[in-house]
Design a protein around this motif. Structure first.
Motif, PDB file in Angstrom:
ATOM      1  N   LYS A 111       5.881  -8.746  18.134  1.00 28.71           N
ATOM      2  CA  LYS A 111       4.732  -9.639  18.271  1.00 28.71           C
ATOM      3  C   LYS A 111       4.828 -10.749  17.233  1.00 28.71           C
ATOM      4  N   ASP A 112       4.596 -11.974  17.643  1.00 25.80           N
ATOM      5  CA  ASP A 112       4.654 -13.160  16.780  1.00 25.80           C
ATOM      6  C   ASP A 112       6.069 -13.505  16.337  1.00 25.80           C
ATOM      7  N   TRP A 113       7.080 -12.951  17.043  1.00 23.77           N
ATOM      8  CA  TRP A 113       8.463 -13.338  16.728  1.00 23.77           C
ATOM      9  C   TRP A 113       8.604 -14.860  16.852  1.00 23.77           C
ATOM     10  N   GLY A 114       9.364 -15.426  15.921  1.00 25.88           N
ATOM     11  CA  GLY A 114       9.594 -16.865  15.930  1.00 25.88           C
ATOM     12  C   GLY A 114       8.537 -17.656  15.195  1.00 25.88           C
ATOM     13  N   THR A 115       7.545 -16.945  14.616  1.00 27.47           N
ATOM     14  CA  THR A 115       6.526 -17.617  13.806  1.00 27.47           C
ATOM     15  C   THR A 115       6.627 -17.122  12.369  1.00 27.47           C
ATOM     16  N   ASP A 116       5.874 -17.764  11.494  1.00 29.12           N
ATOM     17  CA  ASP A 116       5.866 -17.363  10.081  1.00 29.12           C
ATOM     18  C   ASP A 116       5.123 -16.048   9.859  1.00 29.12           C
ATOM     19  N   LEU A 117       4.437 -15.559  10.893  1.00 32.78           N
ATOM     20  CA  LEU A 117       3.652 -14.337  10.746  1.00 32.78           C
ATOM     21  C   LEU A 117       4.497 -13.076  10.876  1.00 32.78           C
ATOM     22  N   TRP A 118       5.592 -13.176  11.650  1.00 34.77           N
ATOM     23  CA  TRP A 118       6.278 -11.950  12.052  1.00 34.77           C
ATOM     24  C   TRP A 118       6.830 -11.158  10.872  1.00 34.77           C
ATOM     25  N   LEU A 119       7.576 -11.768   9.995  1.00 37.12           N
ATOM     26  CA  LEU A 119       8.229 -11.019   8.919  1.00 37.12           C
ATOM     27  C   LEU A 119       7.233 -10.368   7.971  1.00 37.12           C
ATOM     28  N   PRO A 120       6.241 -11.078   7.408  1.00 31.13           N
ATOM     29  CA  PRO A 120       5.312 -10.396   6.501  1.00 31.13           C
ATOM     30  C   PRO A 120       4.520  -9.296   7.193  1.00 31.13           C
ATOM     31  N   GLN A 121       4.139  -9.503   8.456  1.00 34.59           N
ATOM     32  CA  GLN A 121       3.435  -8.450   9.192  1.00 34.59           C
ATOM     33  C   GLN A 121       4.318  -7.217   9.360  1.00 34.59           C
ATOM     34  N   THR A 122       5.579  -7.441   9.684  1.00 37.62           N
ATOM     35  CA  THR A 122       6.497  -6.326   9.921  1.00 37.62           C
ATOM     36  C   THR A 122       6.753  -5.547   8.642  1.00 37.62           C
ATOM     37  N   LEU A 123       7.004  -6.247   7.551  1.00 36.35           N
ATOM     38  CA  LEU A 123       7.263  -5.553   6.286  1.00 36.35           C
ATOM     39  C   LEU A 123       6.032  -4.789   5.813  1.00 36.35           C
ATOM     40  N   ALA A 124       4.856  -5.368   6.010  1.00 35.12           N
ATOM     41  CA  ALA A 124       3.614  -4.689   5.606  1.00 35.12           C
ATOM     42  C   ALA A 124       3.404  -3.426   6.437  1.00 35.12           C
ATOM     43  N   TYR A 125       3.684  -3.509   7.720  1.00 38.94           N
ATOM     44  CA  TYR A 125       3.512  -2.350   8.593  1.00 38.94           C
ATOM     45  C   TYR A 125       4.481  -1.233   8.187  1.00 38.94           C
ATOM     46  N   LEU A 126       5.737  -1.590   7.937  1.00 38.36           N
ATOM     47  CA  LEU A 126       6.721  -0.580   7.542  1.00 38.36           C
ATOM     48  C   LEU A 126       6.357   0.041   6.196  1.00 38.36           C
ATOM     49  N   LYS A 127       5.916  -0.773   5.263  1.00 37.27           N
ATOM     50  CA  LYS A 127       5.519  -0.244   3.961  1.00 37.27           C
ATOM     51  C   LYS A 127       4.399   0.777   4.111  1.00 37.27           C
ATOM     52  N   ASN A 128       3.438   0.478   4.962  1.00 32.11           N
ATOM     53  CA  ASN A 128       2.333   1.401   5.194  1.00 32.11           C
ATOM     54  C   ASN A 128       2.829   2.690   5.853  1.00 32.11           C
ATOM     55  N   SER A 129       3.751   2.567   6.808  1.00 33.41           N
ATOM     56  CA  SER A 129       4.313   3.751   7.464  1.00 33.41           C
ATOM     57  C   SER A 129       5.072   4.621   6.475  1.00 33.41           C
ATOM     58  N   PHE A 130       5.850   3.992   5.605  1.00 41.84           N
ATOM     59  CA  PHE A 130       6.597   4.760   4.610  1.00 41.84           C
ATOM     60  C   PHE A 130       5.647   5.520   3.677  1.00 41.84           C
ATOM     61  N   SER A 131       4.542   4.888   3.341  1.00 45.10           N
ATOM     62  CA  SER A 131       3.571   5.546   2.457  1.00 45.10           C
ATOM     63  C   SER A 131       2.931   6.760   3.127  1.00 45.10           C
ATOM     64  N   LYS A 132       2.964   6.779   4.459  1.00 41.44           N
ATOM     65  CA  LYS A 132       2.385   7.894   5.207  1.00 41.44           C
ATOM     66  C   LYS A 132       3.420   8.953   5.567  1.00 41.44           C
ATOM     67  N   GLY A 133       4.673   8.722   5.194  1.00 41.50           N
ATOM     68  CA  GLY A 133       5.686   9.753   5.382  1.00 41.50           C
ATOM     69  C   GLY A 133       6.757   9.486   6.404  1.00 41.50           C
ATOM     70  N   ALA A 134       6.806   8.292   6.983  1.00 37.64           N
ATOM     71  CA  ALA A 134       7.862   8.001   7.960  1.00 37.64           C
ATOM     72  C   ALA A 134       9.230   8.094   7.299  1.00 37.64           C
ATOM     73  N   ILE A 135      10.164   8.786   7.952  1.00 36.52           N
ATOM     74  CA  ILE A 135      11.498   8.971   7.364  1.00 36.52           C
ATOM     75  C   ILE A 135      12.573   8.181   8.115  1.00 36.52           C
ATOM     76  N   GLY A 136      12.168   7.429   9.123  1.00 41.64           N
ATOM     77  CA  GLY A 136      13.107   6.608   9.871  1.00 41.64           C
ATOM     78  C   GLY A 136      12.388   5.429  10.488  1.00 41.64           C
ATOM     79  N   VAL A 137      13.179   4.438  10.917  1.00 38.67           N
ATOM     80  CA  VAL A 137      12.654   3.266  11.628  1.00 38.67           C
ATOM     81  C   VAL A 137      13.506   3.068  12.868  1.00 38.67           C
ATOM     82  N   LYS A 138      12.852   3.046  14.017  1.00 42.95           N
ATOM     83  CA  LYS A 138      13.556   2.859  15.282  1.00 42.95           C
ATOM     84  C   LYS A 138      13.578   1.380  15.648  1.00 42.95           C
ATOM     85  N   ILE A 139      14.781   0.876  15.936  1.00 50.02           N
ATOM     86  CA  ILE A 139      14.903  -0.454  16.539  1.00 50.02           C
ATOM     87  C   ILE A 139      15.386  -0.234  17.955  1.00 50.02           C
TER      88      ILE A 139
END
Length: 368
Positions: A111-139
């Motif tokens: 979502k929002d690929w190609g805009t300035d929003l995509w990268l910070p949103q994605t990193l914030a989401y992953l950081k939150n997931s890691f804090s909750k215990g996620a041990i992998g990221v699926k692409i």
């Protein structure tokens, strides 16, 4: 003196006899300890590192317990699945209820690929997931097969705009899980595909049947993009699902495992392709499994959603698990559902089975 000498000889003989019996076990003892049997299935601790639990379903978990499996539920981003947030909420509920049974891998959206929003949103989401215990990221395969830039050009996985995400995943010591591309059968007419599962899937999902879409990136384009991504990130821990989309030839997969030491693969929904290669060259498949025993992870891609019927899926899943186990641990002649030819099981040694089913999961998914 003579009595003492005889006593020492008897003691020495006893100890030497024990040593010799340990060094040279009988064939019966060696056979019974070197291989598992069909009856060992439920007693051996195992992992399935690729399932999709999209609803709070205790029957699915209880079946895993009965079959002695721990699970990694993998969030993913196709349009036919619940939202990424919904999947994560289900995963967190399951982990709370079954902390010894379930771990989870997160994902990210485009979502929002190609805009300035995509990268910070994605990193914030992953950081939150890691804090909750996620041990992998699926692409997922939407990278390379769906997502396009504004000019209509497909976005491939080696795109530089994805590099900060991969760097962030590596920095957090989390495993990148890649479903990139499709089986090579996707680029063939249905009647030329090798296994019935692919024939059925691509007949029902024509948008992923690349034979019908010659304007899309080719099979080799997908593999090359994945390889280039790994060349740019040589130290990221990467698990290529579905045998790394190189399911059709163990020699081709071996080349990548040799080139990328931080790459492993799971076997989800691709064991039938190993079995298909067994028809004509069982020894080659056996040798591959033994040589790369530290890089192969058992997985199924089993899924459960709100509309799933527990009676139906429990029978289907258990039968497939038992068929897989039989293929790996025995040398039985057997039939499988994906083709008509009979095959002979591989009868892999116990240490190889233990790695495929347990210790490789623990190695490649720290925290599982």
């Amino acid at each position: 003196m003579k009595t003492k000498f005889l006593y020492l000889c008897m003691i020495g003989s006893l100890f030497c006899g024990d040593a010799q019996s340990q060094m040279k076990p009988s064939k019966a003892n060696k056979s019974s300890t070197k291989f598992y049997t069909l009856q060992d299935f439920k007693s051996v601790e195992k992992y399935d590192t690729h399932v999709h639990i999209n609803t709070y379903d205790t029957a699915f978990i209880n079946l895993a317990k009965a079959d002695n499996f721990k699970l990694l539920t993998v969030n993913v981003n196709p349009s036919t699945y619940p939202s990424v947030d919904n999947q994560e909420n289900v995963s967190l509920e399951l982990i709370k209820s079954f902390p010894e049974q379930v771990a989870y891998a997160t994902t990210f959206t485009v979502k929002d690929w190609g805009t300035d929003l995509w990268l910070p949103q994605t990193l914030a989401y992953l950081k939150n997931s890691f804090s909750k215990g996620a041990i992998g990221v699926k692409i997922w395969k939407n990278i390379g097969m769906e997502l396009r830039d504004k000019d209509g050009k497909f976005v491939m996985v080696n795109d530089a705009r994805l590099d900060p995400v991969f760097d962030f995943i590596e920095k957090n010591n989390v495993t990148l899980i890649g479903h990139l591309g499709e089986p090579k059968n996707a680029w063939l007419p249905v009647d030329q595909m090798t296994v019935s599962g692919d024939k059925s899937y691509f007949s029902k999902n024509p948008k992923y049947h690349m034979y019908l879409h010659p304007e899309y990136p080719s099979y080799q384009d997908q593999i090359d993009a994945r390889d280039k991504m790994l060349e740019k990130h040589p130290t990221i821990r990467f698990v290529g699902v579905h045998l790394g989309s190189l399911e059709w030839d163990v020699d081709e997969l071996a080349k990548r495992l040799d080139k990328f030491p931080n790459m492993a693969v799971d076997m989800a929904e691709r064991i039938c392709h190993l079995q298909y290669q067994t028809i004509n060259n069982r020894q080659k498949v056996y040798d591959f499994m033994v040589k790369y025993q530290d890089r192969l992870i058992y997985a199924t891609d089993n899924s459960v959603g709100k509309s799933s019927n527990p009676i139906e899926y429990k029978k289907r899943i258990h039968e497939r698990r038992m068929s897989d186990w039989r293929y790996f641990v025995s040398d039985d002649e057997m039939n499988v559902t994906d083709f008509q030819e009979k095959i002979q099981g591989l009868k892999l040694p116990k240490e190889v089975i233990d790695k495929i089913y347990r210790t490789n999961a623990e190695k490649w998914f720290p925290g599982i």
